[in-house]
Design a protein around this motif. Structure first.
Motif, short mmCIF file in Angstrom:
data_model
loop_
_atom_site.label_atom_id
_atom_site.label_comp_id
_atom_site.label_asym_id
_atom_site.label_seq_id
_atom_site.Cartn_x
_atom_site.Cartn_y
_atom_site.Cartn_z
N PHE A 144 -61.58 -41.61 95.16
CA PHE A 144 -62.82 -41.77 94.40
C PHE A 144 -62.55 -42.06 92.92
N GLY A 145 -61.28 -42.31 92.57
CA GLY A 145 -60.93 -42.68 91.20
C GLY A 145 -60.45 -41.52 90.33
N PHE A 146 -60.35 -40.32 90.90
CA PHE A 146 -59.89 -39.17 90.11
C PHE A 146 -58.37 -39.15 90.03
N ALA A 147 -57.88 -38.47 88.99
CA ALA A 147 -56.43 -38.24 88.87
C ALA A 147 -56.21 -36.89 88.20
N PRO A 148 -55.06 -36.27 88.47
CA PRO A 148 -54.75 -35.02 87.78
C PRO A 148 -54.58 -35.31 86.29
N SER A 149 -55.28 -34.59 85.43
CA SER A 149 -55.08 -34.84 83.99
C SER A 149 -54.74 -33.59 83.21
N ALA A 150 -54.82 -32.43 83.82
CA ALA A 150 -54.22 -31.23 83.20
C ALA A 150 -53.53 -30.46 84.32
N MET A 151 -52.26 -30.18 84.10
CA MET A 151 -51.48 -29.46 85.11
C MET A 151 -51.56 -27.96 84.81
N ALA A 152 -51.16 -27.17 85.78
CA ALA A 152 -51.09 -25.72 85.54
C ALA A 152 -49.79 -25.20 86.15
N ALA A 153 -49.32 -24.09 85.59
CA ALA A 153 -48.06 -23.52 86.06
C ALA A 153 -48.23 -22.04 86.36
N THR A 154 -47.40 -21.57 87.28
CA THR A 154 -47.27 -20.13 87.51
C THR A 154 -45.91 -19.71 86.95
N TRP A 155 -45.93 -18.69 86.12
CA TRP A 155 -44.69 -18.23 85.49
C TRP A 155 -44.32 -16.85 86.06
N LYS A 156 -43.01 -16.62 86.13
CA LYS A 156 -42.50 -15.31 86.56
C LYS A 156 -41.55 -14.80 85.49
N ILE A 157 -41.77 -13.59 85.02
CA ILE A 157 -40.95 -13.04 83.95
C ILE A 157 -40.25 -11.78 84.46
N ASP A 158 -38.92 -11.79 84.38
CA ASP A 158 -38.13 -10.60 84.72
C ASP A 158 -38.07 -9.76 83.45
N THR A 159 -38.91 -8.73 83.39
CA THR A 159 -39.08 -8.02 82.11
C THR A 159 -37.86 -7.19 81.72
N ARG A 160 -36.97 -6.92 82.68
CA ARG A 160 -35.75 -6.17 82.33
C ARG A 160 -34.83 -7.03 81.47
N ARG A 161 -34.95 -8.34 81.61
CA ARG A 161 -34.05 -9.24 80.86
C ARG A 161 -34.75 -9.88 79.66
N ALA A 162 -36.10 -9.82 79.63
CA ALA A 162 -36.83 -10.62 78.65
C ALA A 162 -37.14 -9.83 77.38
N SER A 163 -36.11 -9.55 76.56
CA SER A 163 -36.38 -8.82 75.31
C SER A 163 -37.10 -9.74 74.34
N TRP A 164 -38.08 -9.20 73.69
CA TRP A 164 -38.92 -10.01 72.79
C TRP A 164 -38.14 -10.37 71.53
N VAL A 165 -38.07 -11.65 71.21
CA VAL A 165 -37.45 -12.08 69.94
C VAL A 165 -38.44 -12.94 69.14
N GLY A 166 -39.68 -12.99 69.61
CA GLY A 166 -40.71 -13.75 68.90
C GLY A 166 -41.20 -13.01 67.67
N PRO A 167 -42.18 -13.57 66.97
CA PRO A 167 -42.68 -12.92 65.76
C PRO A 167 -43.31 -11.55 66.07
N GLU A 168 -43.26 -10.69 65.07
CA GLU A 168 -43.95 -9.39 65.14
C GLU A 168 -45.44 -9.66 64.95
N ALA A 169 -46.24 -9.20 65.86
CA ALA A 169 -47.69 -9.40 65.69
C ALA A 169 -48.20 -8.48 64.58
N SER A 170 -49.22 -8.96 63.88
CA SER A 170 -49.71 -8.18 62.73
C SER A 170 -50.66 -7.05 63.14
N GLY A 171 -51.28 -7.21 64.32
CA GLY A 171 -52.36 -6.29 64.66
C GLY A 171 -52.00 -5.28 65.72
N ARG A 172 -52.99 -4.86 66.50
CA ARG A 172 -52.74 -3.83 67.52
C ARG A 172 -53.63 -4.06 68.74
N LEU A 173 -53.31 -3.35 69.82
CA LEU A 173 -54.04 -3.50 71.07
C LEU A 173 -54.89 -2.27 71.35
#
Ligand SMILES: CC(C)(COP(=O)(O)OP(=O)(O)OC[C@H]1O[C@@H](n2cnc3c(N)ncnc32)[C@H](O)[C@@H]1OP(=O)(O)O)[C@@H](O)C(=O)NCCC(=O)NCCS
Length: 449
Positions: A154-183
């Motif tokens: 009918f003329g459609f095409a995929p134009s935004a893809m999506a992904a499923t991510w898996k994170i092994d949290t025992r190995r994934a130590s955070w090295v990104g920026p420190e967030a300024s706020g709180r949860l």
């Protein structure tokens, strides 16, 4: 029924085609509770969901009553009051590159009863939707699909893809920026206060996102749906920045392992971060919850910054990636002039479209600010050639599917050309299209509709 999209008469061409096969295509009056409930039960069956409880139907139908709701009936069936086919549609704001929006015709609930499959009912309904959208002046149609094999015809095409991510949290130590706020943990009522504004802010940041509807949040929270277990399992956290303003939230569940209580699996059901600070705060929170060994994040962007925010990049894997939002351009000038472009350029597209809407030759001239002017070119006039010599103008031929795939900037024109889907008439055209069309942020749609 009130809005014009709901009351526009049923498409006569499809209605005639179906009538010739003894079937009746009609609109459902969504204020007629009984008729709408019947339609809804058939819709749920079409997607193999359990029969909804009567008390859930009331809430569900109320949430989608604004949609144009169509069915097909077989008056010779035992249950002739229920449709054998469903579809719904509504005009929605779809984000396009440049943090701008275009009106899109969202199509949902496409189902045909297994007793009536493969007799051309879906084709009649989808073609009717496209004709109706076009008649309403809507330049793009959009949907999410159960199967990737249905809508290209009918003329459609995929134009935004999506992904499923898996994170092994025992190995994934955070090295990104420190967030300024709180949860903060919050309840559903507190979330409903902040979510619509935050969701709309984020909607504008990603090409491919669509305007949300009230019922969507209820669905995410499990309000008014039969699956109360899921609703009880859901945790809600809000991220507030240093000044105390809400900048994001996340919904997650944790599946408790029967064998290892220290290594449970967390699923991020939905996460909205209005800025990078909230993004860092929320994802770090997800990765550092005690007694969790794995985080699953479905329906995310294919290009998540978090994969660059942990010490061990191999702790994060993309377990699936594929089509999610499908678009179909119905009006080339209106669609292409709605978005902005990453680089200036002059292009001529010869587009083929079996259904005719986008068929023709179009020029697109993008200025230094990234705005584009689009004109349909009369094949005989040579008008465009006079404006720009051939060597300055990229020229390609492609189908409406491929133009739609390029539309949100998520697919490489070079890749499509290498796949034999775009034909280049002037050397360098495809690379020039890529430079202008590609979006710096991968298009993303974080919901199903
Ligand atoms: C998908 C579905 C709506 C098709 O309905 P249908 O009335 O059997 O489809 P039609 O007979 O009108 O077929 C239209 C065309 O699509 C093709 N088609 C239909 N279903 C298809 C499928 N699942 N995969 C691939 N092609 C399919 C047909 O071969 C036909 O092709 P053609 O016209 O080019 O020859 C129906 O099977 C259904 O309800 N499936 C379950 C719910 C679902 O997945 N809905 C889609 C939501 S996005």
């Amino acid at each position: 029924m009130s809005s014009p999209h709901q009351t526009r008469p049923i498409d006569p061409e499809s209605a005639r085609r179906l009538a010739a096969r003894g079937l009746r295509m009609d609109l459902v009056d969504t204020s007629d509770a009984e008729a709408f409930a019947r339609w809804h039960v058939v819709d749920a069956r079409g997607f193999h969901e359990s029969r909804p409880r009567p008390e859930s139907i009331a809430a569900l139908v109320e949430g989608v009553a604004y949609r144009r709701t169509t069915g097909v009936w077989d008056d010779t069936a035992v249950d002739a009051a229920s449709p054998v086919s469903t579809v719904s549609s509504w005009p929605v704001q779809l984000t396009v590159p440049g943090e701008r929006s275009v009106t899109a015709w969202a199509i949902s609930s496409v189902s045909v009863a297994p007793t009536h499959r493969r007799r051309g009912i879906a084709r009649a309904m989808i073609e009717a939707e496209l004709r109706t959208a076009h008649a309403e002046g809507v330049p793009v149609a959009a949907l999410t699909a159960t199967e990737a094999t249905i809508y290209a015809r009918f003329g459609f095409a995929p134009s935004a893809m999506a992904a499923t991510w898996k994170i092994d949290t025992r190995r994934a130590s955070w090295v990104g920026p420190e967030a300024s706020g709180r949860l903060h943990f919050i309840d559903a009522a507190a979330l409903q206060q902040i979510a619509p504004t935050l969701m709309e802010r984020v909607r504008l940041q990603f090409a491919g996102e669509i305007e949300h509807w009230d019922h969507l949040l209820d669905r995410m929270l499990g309000i008014g749906i039969d699956d109360q277990e899921r609703a009880r399992a859901l945790r809600i956290v809000r991220y507030d920045d240093a000044s105390g303003e809400a900048q994001g939230f996340a919904l997650y569940t944790i599946a408790v392992s029967p064998t290892d209580f220290s290594s449970n699996t967390l699923t991020v059901e939905y996460l909205v971060a209005a800025n990078d600070d909230a993004y860092a705060g929320l994802w770090r929170f997800m990765f550092e919850i005690d007694l969790v060994g794995q985080v699953n994040a479905p329906l995310r962007s294919i290009d998540e910054p978090f994969s660059w925010q942990v010490s061990d990049t191999r702790a994060i894997t993309k377990t699936a990636e594929g089509d999610h939002l499908w678009t179909r351009i119905l009006d080339v000038p209106a669609a292409l002039s709605a978005r902005t472009y990453s680089a200036p350029g002059r292009f001529t597209f010869t587009v083929t479209d079996e259904l005719g809407y986008a068929d023709g030759t179009f020029s697109l001239d993008v200025d230094a600010s990234g705005l584009g002017v689009v004109r349909q070119v009369d094949a005989d006039s040579g008008e465009v050639d006079a404006a720009a010599p051939d060597q300055l103008r990229a020229r390609v031929s492609l189908s409406v599917n491929d133009l739609s795939a390029l539309y949100l900037g998520g697919v490489s024109a070079v890749t499509l050309a290498r796949a034999g889907r775009i034909v280049e008439h002037v050397a360098g055209s495809v690379a020039a299209i890529d430079a202008s069309f590609r979006s710096p942020v991968a298009p993303w749609l974080g919901i199903w509709f």
